[in-house]
Design an enzyme around this catalytic site. Sequence first.
Site, PDB file in Angstrom:
ATOM      1  N   ASP A 151      39.966  19.646  10.780  1.00 46.57           N
ATOM      2  CA  ASP A 151      41.147  20.191  10.981  1.00 46.57           C
ATOM      3  C   ASP A 151      42.192  21.022  11.824  1.00 46.57           C
ATOM      4  O   ASP A 151      40.554  21.182  13.497  1.00 46.57           O
ATOM      5  CB  ASP A 151      41.367  21.230   9.919  1.00 46.57           C
ATOM      6  CG  ASP A 151      42.963  22.370   9.476  1.00 46.57           C
ATOM      7  OD1 ASP A 151      43.493  21.446   9.905  1.00 46.57           O
ATOM      8  OD2 ASP A 151      42.587  23.093   9.449  1.00 46.57           O
ATOM      9  N   ASP A 153      39.178  24.554   5.443  1.00 43.70           N
ATOM     10  CA  ASP A 153      39.077  26.235   4.579  1.00 43.70           C
ATOM     11  C   ASP A 153      40.340  26.292   2.953  1.00 43.70           C
ATOM     12  O   ASP A 153      39.811  27.567   2.924  1.00 43.70           O
ATOM     13  CB  ASP A 153      39.738  26.936   5.935  1.00 43.70           C
ATOM     14  CG  ASP A 153      41.553  27.089   6.104  1.00 43.70           C
ATOM     15  OD1 ASP A 153      41.928  24.993   5.322  1.00 43.70           O
ATOM     16  OD2 ASP A 153      42.112  26.945   6.962  1.00 43.70           O
ATOM     17  N   ASP A 182      41.313  21.312   0.217  1.00 41.02           N
ATOM     18  CA  ASP A 182      39.874  20.958   1.170  1.00 41.02           C
ATOM     19  C   ASP A 182      39.426  20.591  -0.039  1.00 41.02           C
ATOM     20  O   ASP A 182      38.463  19.837   0.064  1.00 41.02           O
ATOM     21  CB  ASP A 182      40.058  21.005   2.193  1.00 41.02           C
ATOM     22  CG  ASP A 182      41.550  21.677   3.270  1.00 41.02           C
ATOM     23  OD1 ASP A 182      42.395  21.002   2.881  1.00 41.02           O
ATOM     24  OD2 ASP A 182      41.208  22.373   4.232  1.00 41.02           O
ATOM     25  N   ASN A 215      -2.766   8.135   7.681  1.00 41.86           N
ATOM     26  CA  ASN A 215      -3.280   7.289   5.951  1.00 41.86           C
ATOM     27  C   ASN A 215      -3.981   6.322   6.350  1.00 41.86           C
ATOM     28  O   ASN A 215      -4.963   5.643   5.430  1.00 41.86           O
ATOM     29  CB  ASN A 215      -2.345   7.575   5.228  1.00 41.86           C
ATOM     30  CG  ASN A 215      -1.704   8.902   5.260  1.00 41.86           C
ATOM     31  OD1 ASN A 215      -2.877  10.332   5.854  1.00 41.86           O
ATOM     32  ND2 ASN A 215      -1.268   9.574   3.908  1.00 41.86           N
ATOM     33  N   ASN A 269      -5.966  15.344   4.890  1.00 50.02           N
ATOM     34  CA  ASN A 269      -4.428  15.511   4.623  1.00 50.02           C
ATOM     35  C   ASN A 269      -3.457  16.765   4.715  1.00 50.02           C
ATOM     36  O   ASN A 269      -2.322  16.268   5.594  1.00 50.02           O
ATOM     37  CB  ASN A 269      -4.305  14.883   3.339  1.00 50.02           C
ATOM     38  CG  ASN A 269      -3.922  12.987   3.792  1.00 50.02           C
ATOM     39  OD1 ASN A 269      -4.597  12.932   4.404  1.00 50.02           O
ATOM     40  ND2 ASN A 269      -4.187  12.306   2.287  1.00 50.02           N
ATOM     41  N   ASP A 272      -1.784  16.342   7.862  1.00 45.50           N
ATOM     42  CA  ASP A 272      -0.412  16.739   7.641  1.00 45.50           C
ATOM     43  C   ASP A 272       0.006  17.933   7.535  1.00 45.50           C
ATOM     44  O   ASP A 272       1.395  17.637   7.960  1.00 45.50           O
ATOM     45  CB  ASP A 272       0.106  15.444   6.339  1.00 45.50           C
ATOM     46  CG  ASP A 272      -0.972  14.091   6.192  1.00 45.50           C
ATOM     47  OD1 ASP A 272      -0.980  13.614   7.948  1.00 45.50           O
ATOM     48  OD2 ASP A 272      -0.806  13.789   5.202  1.00 45.50           O
TER      49      ASP A 272
END
Length: 905
Positions: free
Chosen positions: A338, A645, A649, A711, A739, A743
Amino acid sequence: MNIFSKTHLYSRMSEWHIKPREDVLSDLGSLAKGLTDAEAAIRLTQHGPNALAKKRQKSPFKMLLRQFAETMVLILLVAALLSFFLGKTTEAVAILAIVLLFGLLGFFQEYRAERAMAALNRMIIPTVRVRREGTVREIPAKEIVPGDVVELEAGNVVPADLRVLDAFSLKVQEAALTGESEPVEKDAAPLVQKDMPIGDRRNMAYLGTVVTYGRGVGIAVATGMETELGKIANLLGTVEAGQTPLQEKLDKLGKTLALFGVGAAALILVMGVLLGESAADMFLTAVSVAVAVVPEGLPAVVTITLALGGQRMLRRNALIRKLPAVETLGSVTVICSDKTGTLTQNKMTVMVVDLPGQTVSFEPGTDRETGGQAASALDLALAISVLCNDASLHKVGDAGSEQVIGDPTETALLVAGAKRGIYQEDLRETLPRVDELPFDSDRKRMSTIHQVMRPLPGYFPDLSETSFLLCAKGAPDSLLMVAEAVWVNGEQVPLDAAWRKRILEANTKLAQNGIRVLGLALRLLNSVNDGAAMEQGLTFIGLVGMIDPPREEVKAAVENCKLAGIRPIMITGDHPLTAVAIGRALRFTDHPDAVTGEKLQKSDEDELVALAEKTAVYARVSPEDKLRIVSALQKRGEVVAMTGDGVNDSPALQKADIGVAMGITGTDVAKEAADMVLLDDNFATIVAAVEEGRVIFDNLLRFIRFSLAGNIGKVLIMLGAPFFGMIIALQPLQLLWLNLLTDGLLGLGLGTEPAEADTMRRPPRSPHKGALGKRDILPLGIVGVTIAAVSLGLALYYYNPANPEDLTWQTMIFATVGFAQVFQALALRSSAHSAFSIKTNPLMVLVIISTVVLQLMVIYVPFMERFFKLVPLPMENLLVSVAAGSLIFFVIKIERKLVNSSSAV
C-alpha cells in the site's frame, strides 16, 4: 412479530440510504432524542454486543497434538514401539522422552506466538456519545444497539453502521473499509439509487471509519457482525491458506527420509539373515538403521531457528504471527505494498507555494530561504491558509514540540506556516474570526471572515480603511471563477486572460506530478453581509501544493528489493497521478501511467495475468481488485507478500503467501488475517524481514546438509559393519544420543549463523525447488562416505573378535562420529567469517564446547558410560579419534573450493 428483532431489522438493511430522515427514525422505533434505557437494554439482548466476533482461539491441546503429527516424529514413535517390543525398554523410554521434549518445544513456541498476537489486539474499549433518555451520555461502544442516536465529531471512530441524520461539514475517512484515501464528505439527504456501492453512500457512516472533519449525528442501523465491516470479516473463512514453502519442503523431506530409512532397515535385515545372523539381532540392527536415518533434531532446530528469527524480526519492528512465515519471507519474489503510511509518511506536507511571478519549494522539514517581495507574498499566502483553517496546532512540553489536530490537509498548512513563524493563535489576536462560509462540494471552497484589529504583520496589504478581511481557500478553478484580481509584487493587478492561463497551467503542472493543489484568495470588506455576495471580487494570492511525501528510507529499501531479485509493486486506492508520482520518486517504475481498478475490472483472468507480469503501480483499486492481483501473481508462480491495514484488505492478506498487516493503522481483522504485523507501518521493515527470512532459510539448509551428511555416514557404518563381523556397530541409544547431540546442539548453533555477504544480492530461492538440489547429492555423499570410512577403519583396527566383551572398537566409532560432526559443523559455518570466529556467533562457540564436554562425559563418567554401553578410552585413543574426525573439515573445505571454482567458470 417484534418489528425491531434482529431478523426483521437486517432484512431491510440495504434500504437505509434511500429513506428520508423521518422514515429511518420511524422504522427503527427511535426519536431524535434517542432511545430509553429500557428499550436499549431489550435491544442489546436481542442483537448482542456491538463487537466483531473474535476468531476462535487455537486449542492448546490441539496445538500440542499437532507437534506429534510430523513424519519424522512418527518414525521415532514407531522406533520406540519396536524397541518396547524387543524388550529394549531403556532405549524406548529415551526415544519417547526426546519426542516429548521436541513436541513441548514446538508447542510453547506456537503458543507464545498466539499469545503475543492476542496481546497486540487487546485494546481499550472505546466510548461513544449517544442520546439516551433525552440526554447525551458516554457509553462503551459495545453497548450500542440499532436505533441509538450517536453524536460524531472530528477524531471519533464510527462505532457502528450509521445513517447520517445531520451533517455539519462532516468528513469521514473510509480507507479501512473502501480503500479510498481521501476523506468523504457526508450529508443527510436521502439517495435515489438502491444498489449503490458503499463508497457512494454519502449519507451512511460505517463501523471502523474515522471522522476527520466537522461534526454530525447518526442513527445506528447495524451493529457487530451485521455491519459492513463484520460481513468482510466473515469472508475470511472462505479464503484458504496453503502450506508455506518450508512446510512443503520439510514434509517432502520427511517422507523421503522415511522411505529411505525403511528401505535401509529392510536391506540390512535381509542381508544379515542371509549371512546367518539371528533374526532378533538383525531386527534390532534394522531399528538402529531407521533411527540413524532420521534427523531427530530437525523439528526442534527448525522451531528454535524460526523462533529466534522471529525475535530478531521483532527487534526490527516486525511481529511474526506464524513461525513458518519467517522462512517464507526468504522466498518472496513480489512485495505488493500500500502507499499511504507504508511508502509515505502518512502526513500531508506542503511541498510548493506557487506565487504569481515566483515558485517557492519546500523540502521535507525545511524551506528554501526567500527574501524581499517573494518573502512577503509567501508569508501572506501562508497567513491566509492558517486563518482559513479549522485545524489547530499546539506547542507541547518545554522542548517546543508541536501537535496538530484536524484534517490532514489543514494541518499541513498550519505546519507550513509554523516553519515561517506564522501561527494561528498569534494571527487571531489581531484578526479574530467572526463568521465563516463552510466548505461544500458545490462551491469547492471555504471562506472565513475576520475582524481587522491593529497592529498587523507587515506582509498584509494596507487594511487601515478596512473593517473585515475575507480569507478563502479551495479548488483553484473555483476561486478563479469569483476572483477579479491577482496579487503581484505587493499590489493588486487585474486578473486578465494571461494571468488566468498562467495560474491554470501551474495548477495542471502540479496536479500532473501527483500534488494536491489548493488556491488561496482574499477580499477586503467593510461589513459582513450575505455570504454569497461576500465571495465575489476576490484577489487571487497563489497556489499551495501538498503531497504525502515518501519515507526517506524507502528508496534504499526499494533498491535493495531489486538487487535481491524481488519486484516491488504499489497497490493503492489513491488517484493515479499521485500513485505514479510516488512510484517514480521511489523508483518503483519509470512508466508514466498506472493501471487503474477500472481497467482491472474490464480484464479477464488471462489479461490480468499478463498485466501482473509488467505492472508496478496500481491505483484506484478496490478490495476485490487486490485479491485478483494477488491471485494473478501467484498464477505466474510468484511468492507474494501483500500489505494492508483495512478490513477490506483481509481477504487479500490471507490469500497472499505472506500477509503483512499494519500495526499502527491496521484493523484487528487485518492483523488477524496476516502472517506478519509491521509495528512501524514501514516498507523498509518488510525488506529487513525478507533479509532475515533468507538468513534463516540459509541456516536451515546448512543444518539439513549437515544432518543428512552425518546420517548418511551413520547408515553406511551400520550397513558396512556386519561385513567385518561387527553385527551392531552402534546401539540404538548411542545413535539417538549422537543424533541429538550433533543434530540438536550443533544444529542449533548452525541455525543462528549471521548473514552471508551476498544475502540480498542474489535472486530469491524458487519456492518449487526442494530443500535439496541435485548438486547437493554428491557433496553429501562424499562427507557421509568419509565419516563412515574413517570410523569403520578405526573400528577394524581396534576390533578383537576373540574378545567380544571389549567394546573399545564401538566406543571409537561413537567418539569419532561425534568429533567428525563437530568439525563438519565448523566447516559449514557462514563463509562471511572464519570457521573459528568467536565474535560473529558466540552461541556457536558455546554449542561446540558443550557438545565436546557432553561427548566426553558419556565416555568417561562411570554411570553414563554404563548406561550407553561404552568404555573409557586411553588418551592416545581419544587423540586418534579427534585427529580422524578433523579430516572432515578439510574434505568439506576442498569440496567447497572445487564447487565455487566450477561455478565461477
